[in-house]
Design an enzyme around this catalytic site. Structure first.
Site, PDB file in Angstrom:
ATOM      1  N   HIS A 151      15.294 -21.324  17.219  1.00  0.00           N
ATOM      2  CA  HIS A 151      14.222 -20.101  16.249  1.00  0.00           C
ATOM      3  C   HIS A 151      13.126 -21.031  15.944  1.00  0.00           C
ATOM      4  CE1 HIS A 151      15.338 -23.778  13.135  1.00  0.00           C
ATOM      5  NE2 HIS A 151      14.548 -24.044  13.090  1.00  0.00           N
ATOM      6  N   ASP A 181      22.032 -20.785  17.607  1.00  0.00           N
ATOM      7  CA  ASP A 181      20.449 -21.186  17.317  1.00  0.00           C
ATOM      8  C   ASP A 181      19.798 -22.938  18.586  1.00  0.00           C
ATOM      9  OD1 ASP A 181      18.210 -21.713  16.292  1.00  0.00           O
ATOM     10  OD2 ASP A 181      18.500 -22.067  14.278  1.00  0.00           O
ATOM     11  N   GLY A 253       9.893 -29.008  11.027  1.00  0.00           N
ATOM     12  CA  GLY A 253       9.802 -29.950  11.956  1.00  0.00           C
ATOM     13  C   GLY A 253      10.516 -31.007  12.111  1.00  0.00           C
ATOM     14  N   ASN A 254      11.400 -30.540  12.157  1.00  0.00           N
ATOM     15  CA  ASN A 254      12.882 -31.745  12.492  1.00  0.00           C
ATOM     16  C   ASN A 254      13.778 -31.069  13.721  1.00  0.00           C
ATOM     17  OD1 ASN A 254      12.497 -33.154  10.137  1.00  0.00           O
ATOM     18  ND2 ASN A 254      13.180 -34.965  12.229  1.00  0.00           N
ATOM     19  N   SER A 255      13.206 -29.349  13.188  1.00  0.00           N
ATOM     20  CA  SER A 255      14.183 -28.570  13.754  1.00  0.00           C
ATOM     21  C   SER A 255      14.309 -28.686  15.505  1.00  0.00           C
ATOM     22  CB  SER A 255      13.371 -27.369  13.641  1.00  0.00           C
ATOM     23  OG  SER A 255      14.067 -26.592  12.283  1.00  0.00           O
ATOM     24  N   GLY A 312      38.526  -8.189  20.608  1.00  0.00           N
ATOM     25  CA  GLY A 312      38.680  -7.473  20.657  1.00  0.00           C
ATOM     26  C   GLY A 312      39.518  -7.023  18.879  1.00  0.00           C
TER      27      GLY A 312
END
Length: 526
Positions: A151, A181, A253-255, A312
């Site tokens: 992200h 992510d 901002g730590n992401s 499935g």
């Protein structure tokens, strides 16, 4: 940094916040220091019982931080904001769904100023507006391989990386995976870069010290310390939730930044926060475990995308009530654990292996499974690989071999050029609704958080089934039945499958100002 408090979450957090209070063992509320010394032994205590030695607390994290800081980078992204559908309309255009311009004299400078401001329209002959974003990452290969969150770079047409010494370099997106992510970047340095290793997160224990390093609010090289607060957290963010929770301060901002153990190993990738709407930390942050990320990072480096195994089938967790109803117990008499099969694709691997609706899968290989862990364990097995399932079938356990297929969910491919994908739409006349992808412009216009997934309701026909059920423009649809959706194509295909199965209505998971709710919407004519 993704923020879990979108709309309804803020109210929930407010209800949970009790300042300065702690629940005592006697059942009442007490106020006191966070740490207290052990009471001295009384005369009634046996002298032979040793007093546990206090666990060593580091006197300083300075040496460790100094060693790790050069391997953590700032990730900066930029994307051109697309004009909205009404940007080309004049100030006197009537758009009942858009913001209203105050009644100034027609053609006056004030009228034009307010129109341009509310419509986010750039002035004539000005360059296109760009949206800037900041995140964090860490170097795992001296040649210039960097790990961050998907992200952080999603939708970006320019990505750059800044080292601790201020060196800035353009970065190429090697591969990305929106489902967990994660993303891998590559830069071309003039000399080998300092690296950090991925550690064994499964060995990390609740209470262990950790350091988080990153770029919160653009503040370069910020170091925070805390402990592991919990393991295996499912915050209902995605299908593969298995987060490490920490109280080390993590903010926007730590992401994509690393969560280190005291050996200097990355045991987590900081991804989510539970905090205020502005992204401020309240001591509840979540990181992707390194042991979950390792295989995904390897695939992204090799192929640019992630291939996941597929069985499935659809399943749900075996609750105590379900176990009691089915008389499903362990040898010791306690309720059994596993995943109860609720639906099987007749052409999928599960059907070919002989699984049936109502069976309970208790183990995959040598791993016990639950409804929470099953998706992650199956997804970690490559398509075409074989696995042994332990299955509870009508009162007896049996072992079934299965060869996993390729997940029908298309992988996230790295961008083939430097341009952001076009805004896409899908109109479904059977429901009377038009949905579009969530881009930067939509996030701004509808105040959506940067972690918002799903599709945006861009239009609802008056008198349509969707309108009759309270769905409105600006709502976000995140699921169709049990299928998570991220694009208009996902939405259209999911609805079409239900239509082909002669279903009379569609169950949608809709997010509005009041939070998430399930909305059954009938097909037109039903």
């Amino acid at each position: 940094m993704k923020n879990l408090l979108a709309r309804s979450g803020a109210r929930r957090a407010a209800c949970l916040a009790v300042s300065g209070l702690a629940l005592s063992l006697s059942g009442g509320w007490s106020v006191g220091p966070a740490f207290a010394q052990s009471a001295p032994p009384t005369s009634s205590q046996p002298s032979s019982v040793p007093t546990p030695a206090p666990r060593s607390v580091p006197s300083s994290f300075a040496d460790l931080a100094n060693r790790l800081l050069p391997s953590v980078v700032n990730v900066s992204t930029s994307a051109v904001l697309k004009p909205s559908k009404n940007d080309d309309k004049g100030p006197d255009s009537s758009d009942p769904d858009g913001p209203q311009v105050p009644p100034f004299q027609p053609g006056s400078p004030l009228e034009k100023f307010f129109h341009d401001y509310l419509k986010h329209k750039p002035a004539p002959n000005q360059p296109p507006r760009r949206q800037q974003a900041l995140g964090s990452g860490f170097i795992i290969d001296a040649s210039g391989i960097i790990v961050t969150n998907n992200h952080v770079i999603e939708g970006a047409d320019q990505v750059s990386v800044t080292l601790q010494d201020g060196t800035e370099m353009p970065a190429r997106i090697v591969g990305r995976d929106s489902q967990v992510d994660l993303a891998v970047l590559e830069v071309k340095p003039k000399h080998p870069l300092p690296t950090v290793p991925l550690g064994q997160s499964d060995k990390a224990r609740i209470g262990d010290w950790v350091l988080a390093i990153g770029n919160p609010f653009g503040l370069n090289g910020t170091v925070t310390a805390g402990i592991i607060s919990s393991r295996g957290r499912n915050v209902e963010h995605g299908l593969y939730d298995d987060y490490i929770q920490t109280d080390a301060a993590i903010n926007r901002g730590n992401s994509g930044g690393p969560l280190f153990n005291l050996s200097g190993e990355v045991i987590g990738i900081n991804t989510l926060i539970y905090g205020g709407a502005g992204g401020d930390s309240i001591g509840i942050g979540f990181a992707i475990p390194a042991d979950d990320a390792r295989g995904i990072i390897d695939q992204l480096r090799r192929t640019g995308h992630v291939s996941r195994g597929w069985m499935g089938l659809k399943f749900q967790d075996v609750t105590n009530d379900i176990a009691e109803t089915l008389d499903f117990h362990k040898p010791d008499g306690s309720n059994g654990k596993g995943t109860l099969i609720s639906e099987i694709d007749p052409k999928g691997p599960a059907a070919k292996a002989g699984l049936e609706v109502g069976d309970i899968i208790t183990r995959v290989g040598d791993q016990d499974v639950t409804g929470q862990t099953m998706p992650r364990i199956i997804a970690s097995i490559l398509p075409g690989a074989k696995a042994q399932l332990t299955v509870w079938h009508k009162g007896a356990l049996k072992t079934l071999p299965i060869t996993l297929g390729q997940s029908p969910t298309p992988p996230d491919m790295p961008p083939s050029d430097t341009h952001q994908p076009e805004h896409r739409h899908a109109a479904l006349g059977e429901l009377g609704v038009t949905v579009s992808s969530i881009d930067a412009d939509a996030r701004t216009q509808y105040a959506l958080t940067d972690d918002q997934r799903g599709v945006l309701v861009s239009r609802v026909e008056a008198g349509s089934p969707a309108a009759s059920r309270g769905i409105a423009e600006g709502n976000v649809i995140t699921q169709v039945g049990q299928d998570q959706i991220n694009t208009p194509d996902d939405f259209a295909k999911a609805v079409q499958r239900l239509h082909e199965r002669k279903k009379t209505e569609v169950l949608l998971l809709v997010q509005d100002d009041d939070g998430l709710r399930w909305v059954p919407v009938p097909f037109l004519g039903n």
